[in-house]
Write an enzyme that holds these catalytic residues in place. Structure first.
Site, PDB file in Angstrom:
ATOM      1  CE  LYS A 127      -6.222   1.806   4.551  1.00 30.87           C
ATOM      2  NZ  LYS A 127      -5.641   0.611   4.564  1.00 30.87           N
ATOM      3  CG  ASP A 158      -8.190  -0.635   2.633  1.00 31.20           C
ATOM      4  OD1 ASP A 158      -7.324   0.025   2.340  1.00 31.20           O
ATOM      5  OD2 ASP A 158      -8.351  -1.394   3.659  1.00 31.20           O
ATOM      6  CG  ASP A 183      -8.175  -4.873   3.314  1.00 29.02           C
ATOM      7  OD1 ASP A 183      -8.056  -4.286   4.535  1.00 29.02           O
ATOM      8  OD2 ASP A 183      -7.059  -5.164   2.608  1.00 29.02           O
ATOM      9  CB  SER A 184     -10.621  -4.463   8.776  1.00 31.35           C
ATOM     10  OG  SER A 184     -11.186  -3.474   8.281  1.00 31.35           O
ATOM     11  CD  GLU A 211      -2.520  -3.618   3.616  1.00 31.15           C
ATOM     12  OE1 GLU A 211      -1.789  -4.756   3.373  1.00 31.15           O
ATOM     13  OE2 GLU A 211      -3.695  -3.805   3.947  1.00 31.15           O
ATOM     14  CD  GLU A 261      -2.869  -2.273  10.960  1.00 31.42           C
ATOM     15  OE1 GLU A 261      -2.823  -1.996   9.576  1.00 31.42           O
ATOM     16  OE2 GLU A 261      -3.183  -3.060  11.304  1.00 31.42           O
TER      17      GLU A 261
HETATM   18  O1  KIV Z   1      -8.808  -2.340   6.450  1.00 31.86           O
HETATM   19  C1  KIV Z   1      -8.516  -1.705   7.937  1.00 31.86           C
HETATM   20  O2  KIV Z   1      -9.449  -1.560   8.540  1.00 31.86           O
HETATM   21  C2  KIV Z   1      -7.282  -0.807   7.633  1.00 31.86           C
HETATM   22  C3  KIV Z   1      -7.181  -0.170   9.079  1.00 31.86           C
HETATM   23  C4  KIV Z   1      -6.713  -1.169  10.125  1.00 31.86           C
HETATM   24  C5  KIV Z   1      -6.129   1.071   8.957  1.00 31.86           C
HETATM   25  O3  KIV Z   1      -6.678  -0.860   7.025  1.00 31.86           O
END
Ligand code: KIV
Length: 272
Positions: free
Chosen positions: A121, A91, A52-53, A123, A190
């Site tokens: 994934k 994500d 989600d980055s 969080e 992280e």
């Molecule tokens: O969204 C992302 O890029 C991440 C990484 C920083 C692990 O979750």
């Protein structure tokens, strides 16, 4: 029934676990689009994370919060189409799973059905246990994410190193064990102290992938724009830059502009 099969052996969760068992480090990078994913996959990356980055590096938002499930599915389906070997993790975006476990399951199923991704994934630790279990029981592989969890940035207020105090470190270890017991296939940790990350990797049997978590874990992940030197202003201590694409692209574009302005491009060999 006839199905198309490629000769390339795809990475699976089982193989990731075997890599941990034999001490082979797992390489993971983010990808958000077809062209980049094709390059990373051909280069031999083990895991591609549609993070989600994308909210930051693709859409220009300050945080990961604004990105939606539809956006994530769009990015993920582009990455999946480009991938022959890598395992693709997607994500779950902010707001798509925190409400309740039915909503979380619906979001996970949408990602799997509409993008073709191989896993999701999420969080968090004990707070999201019910959702993690429900998604796993539907047959969707889940990767955890502990330590600095950017979707909770407004709760913590800073992006500094997490779990430096004993209480937070103990909770992180408990959460990692809980995620392992639920059946997650791996966990991203992280920005936590290297010693703590190493301890987690020793105490759980599933792969622990670090970002800013030292070298005692089972693999590493970085955001592709950061490691290629595209996001110049972002300079955390944990980041190693493997290229200076900002300079490469700026030089190439400056040369192109110069050639166009001078009437030098295209030449005779570049036209019909
Ligand atoms: O969204 C992302 O890029 C991440 C990484 C920083 C692990 O979750």
């Amino acid at each position: 029934m006839s199905v198309h099969k490629s000769n390339i052996k795809k990475i699976t969760t089982h193989q990731l676990k075997e890599m941990k068992n034999r001490g082979e480090k797992i390489s993971m990078l983010t990808a958000y689009d077809f062209s980049m994913a094709q390059i990373l996959d051909a280069a031999g990356i083990d895991v591609l994370l549609v993070g989600d980055s994308a909210s930051n590096v693709m859409a220009g938002n300050e945080t990961t919060l604004p990105i939606t499930l539809d956006h994530m599915i769009y990015h993920a389906s582009s990455v999946v189409k480009a991938t022959k070997r890598a395992f693709v993790v997607v994500d779950m975006p902010f707001g798509s799973y925190q409400g309740n476990s039915s909503e979380a399951l619906r979001s996970a199923i949408r990602i799997m059905k509409e993008s073709g991704g191989h896993a999701i994934k999420m969080e968090g630790g004990s707070e999201i246990k019910e959702s993690v279990m429900r998604i796993l029981s539907a047959g969707v592989p889940v990767m955890g994410h502990l330590g600095l969890t950017p979707q909770s940035i407004f709760k913590f207020g800073t992006y500094t190193v997490r779990a430096q105090e004993e209480a937070e470190a103990s909770k992180l270890i408990e959460d990692a064990k809980m995620l392992e017991e639920c059946g997650c296939f791996g966990i991203v940790v992280e920005k936590i102290p290297a010693k703590l990350a190493e301890r987690v990797a020793k105490e759980v049997s599933i792969p622990i992938i670090g970002i800013g978590a030292g070298n005692g874990v089972d693999g590493q992940v970085l955001v592709i724009q950061d490691m290629l030197g595209i996001t110049k202003e972002f300079k955390p201590r944990f980041l190693r830059r493997y290229a200076d694409l900002d300079t490469v692209i700026t030089d190439a574009v400056s040369n192109y502009i110069e050639d166009v302005k001078a009437g030098d491009f295209p030449n005779e060999g570049e036209q019909y």
